[in-house]
Every structure is written in C-alpha cells, then in structure tokens.
Design an enzyme around this catalytic site. Sequence first.
Site, mmCIF file in Angstrom:
data_model
loop_
_atom_site.group_PDB
_atom_site.id
_atom_site.type_symbol
_atom_site.label_atom_id
_atom_site.label_comp_id
_atom_site.label_asym_id
_atom_site.label_seq_id
_atom_site.Cartn_x
_atom_site.Cartn_y
_atom_site.Cartn_z
ATOM 1 C CG ASP A 81 -1.947 0.975 1.327
ATOM 2 O OD1 ASP A 81 -2.445 1.368 0.255
ATOM 3 O OD2 ASP A 81 -2.327 1.375 2.457
ATOM 4 C CG ASP A 103 1.088 7.558 -3.269
ATOM 5 O OD1 ASP A 103 1.056 8.460 -4.129
ATOM 6 O OD2 ASP A 103 0.577 7.677 -2.144
ATOM 7 C CD GLU A 133 -2.909 8.594 -4.106
ATOM 8 O OE1 GLU A 133 -2.752 7.545 -3.450
ATOM 9 O OE2 GLU A 133 -2.952 9.733 -3.604
ATOM 10 C CG HIS A 179 -5.184 8.235 3.682
ATOM 11 N ND1 HIS A 179 -4.336 8.778 2.755
ATOM 12 C CD2 HIS A 179 -5.584 7.051 3.166
ATOM 13 C CE1 HIS A 179 -4.224 7.959 1.720
ATOM 14 N NE2 HIS A 179 -4.976 6.900 1.944
ATOM 15 C CB SER A 210 -11.825 4.187 8.032
ATOM 16 O OG SER A 210 -11.102 3.002 7.888
ATOM 17 C CB THR A 232 -8.898 4.708 10.203
ATOM 18 O OG1 THR A 232 -7.789 5.369 9.575
ATOM 19 C CG2 THR A 232 -9.268 5.459 11.457
HETATM 20 O O1 G3H Z 1 -4.339 2.981 1.945
HETATM 21 C C1 G3H Z 1 -5.090 2.737 2.901
HETATM 22 C C2 G3H Z 1 -6.327 3.435 3.094
HETATM 23 O O2 G3H Z 1 -6.549 4.386 2.158
HETATM 24 C C3 G3H Z 1 -6.978 3.436 4.404
HETATM 25 O O3 G3H Z 1 -7.617 4.623 4.753
HETATM 26 O O4 G3H Z 1 -7.329 4.541 7.210
HETATM 27 O O5 G3H Z 1 -8.991 6.037 6.158
HETATM 28 O O6 G3H Z 1 -9.341 3.583 6.166
HETATM 29 P P1 G3H Z 1 -8.372 4.714 6.155
HETATM 30 ZN ZN ZN Z 2 -4.566 5.037 1.179
#
Ligand code: G3H
Ligand code: ZN
Length: 284
Positions: A81, A103, A133, A179, A210, A232
């Site tokens: 990620d 990214d 991205e 995020h 999230s 999250t």
């Molecule tokens: O790359 C990981 C996510 O975009 C997670 O985002 O922590 O807001 O769920 P989040």
């Molecule tokens: Zn992310």
Amino acid sequence: MLVTGNEILLDAQKRGYAVGAFNVNNMEIIQAIIEAAEETRSPVIIQASQGGIEYAGIDYLSGLAKVAAEKATVPVAIHLDHGTDFGQIVSCIRHGFSSVMIDASKLPLEENIAETKKITEIAHAVGVSVEAELGKIGGTEDHISVDEADATYTDPEEAKYFMEKTGVDSLAIAVGTAHGVYQGEPNIDFDRITEIAKLVDVPLVLHGSSGVAYEDLKEAISRGICKINIDTDLRASFTNTAIEYAKNNPDNIDPRKMLGPAREAMKATIKEKMEVFGSVGKAD
Ligand code: G3H
Ligand code: ZN
C-alpha cells in the site's frame, strides 16, 4: 489461494462489486481478515503499508501473509500500500507480493508517469499487478500525509492520459475521501467517479474509506469503484477491544486473552464491510 491483484479486481469490475483491501501489521490482523473472508466466501486483499513493513519486518510480514494466502480457500492478493520507495517496492515483489502500489502522486504529472511506468515495467515482467495514484488524497496514512489545503481531486482527462502512458492495472483516485479519522462528513464527488470510469478501463480504487457512510460506499461502487481500502476502522476495532479487556481485567498478564477478543472484533468489522462491498459469496 494466492492470486494477483488483477485476478481479483477484474472479476469485481466485471460483476459490479468491490473487494476490501485491509491493512495488516501483525498475525492477529492477518488471521482476522482471512477468517472473515473464508466465512463470507469473499475474495480479499491483504495490504501492508511502508509503516507496517517497518514495524513487523518484511520477512515476518510477507511470511505471515503468504502462509495465510496459501492456506485460504478464497482468492487472496498480497499488496503493498502506498509504495514510495523504489527499493522497497522491488523488495516486496521479491518477497512474494502479488500486487504493489506505486504512489508518486505528490510529484508533478509527468514525473508521476515516469516513476509509475518504471515500476509497472518491472512488476509486469514478473506477473505482479500495479496500482497507481493520481490526484492527492488528503489526511494521514503512516508515511503519507497531505494537508487538506493540498488535497486535489483527480481530473478525468488527466486520468485517461495517465493510463495511456503508464499501463497500470488499477487507479487510486481522489474524489473527496481522506485518510485517518474524519473531522467532518466526507463529501464524495460521485459524478467524478462516473466521469473517470467512462474514460479509464481499469478498476478504480477508493482510499480513506474508514468512517464513510455505507450508503456512500455503495454509491461509489455503483459508479465504478472496485477496491476499497480500510485501515483506520480496523485499528479502532482492534485497539478499543484490547483496551476494554485490559481495563476490565487489570490483573491479566496473558497477551492472548487481550489479543484474542481484539482479533474477533476486527473480524466482525471486516465481515460487516464485506457485506457492504458486495464481495460476499463472490469467491465461488
Ligand atoms: O491505503 C489505505 C487506506 O486508504 C486506508 O484509509 O485509514 O482512512 O481507512 P483509512
Ligand atoms: Zn490510502
């Protein structure tokens, strides 16, 4: 079974559902994801951020993820990620990741294209899928941090150009999510998702998912989102449950007694998300 990101996401795109991509840092989180996927017969993506890899170590994390994926009877991809470091991306490929994200969204367009293309050539040469991205997603995720003022939505025409130049397998787009924990309500630009999906053939990815209302996630999926990243909400399930256990059992010294319920809580959160994403039953 371990499969590429492409195998999972192309099926989701064809059948109009989304696959959950859940961030992992340790054994319990990986087990929670796999158990949730098995119990709901969902394809799933286990993803590790650069911070997660630093915390656990690439050998441990890739080892755990590979055991989990190979044991599973549902399709599982192991994904990096928000990769920003060339060496680490190549290391993940070497350690058996079946998908990587490059990214380079902080860079100007042509530099983002050049970096993304370089990784895509390497990854594709060994059958690994690539997510890139375009646009800047606000908020903070481990090593990635974008101030609200610097967040920029993905331009549909630019997305088309980016795809033609890079040939990546999936594209993360900035459409109003962020995020981390939301301060206010996320305001998703659904029409932008539709516009991008019209011009771009590959599956689209929603980050910062999230805390987003389930109706909004469903709407985003109906517009072309095929991969939904969640970190999250899982952290919160895990940590809040562990804290609660520790508060109620101040004399306990057995980590299993605290981490077991945390794993169960996380599994329940993941299963709930899988229902919303429409991935339940799609493994068969
Ligand atoms: O790359 C990981 C996510 O975009 C997670 O985002 O922590 O807001 O769920 P989040
Ligand atoms: Zn992310």
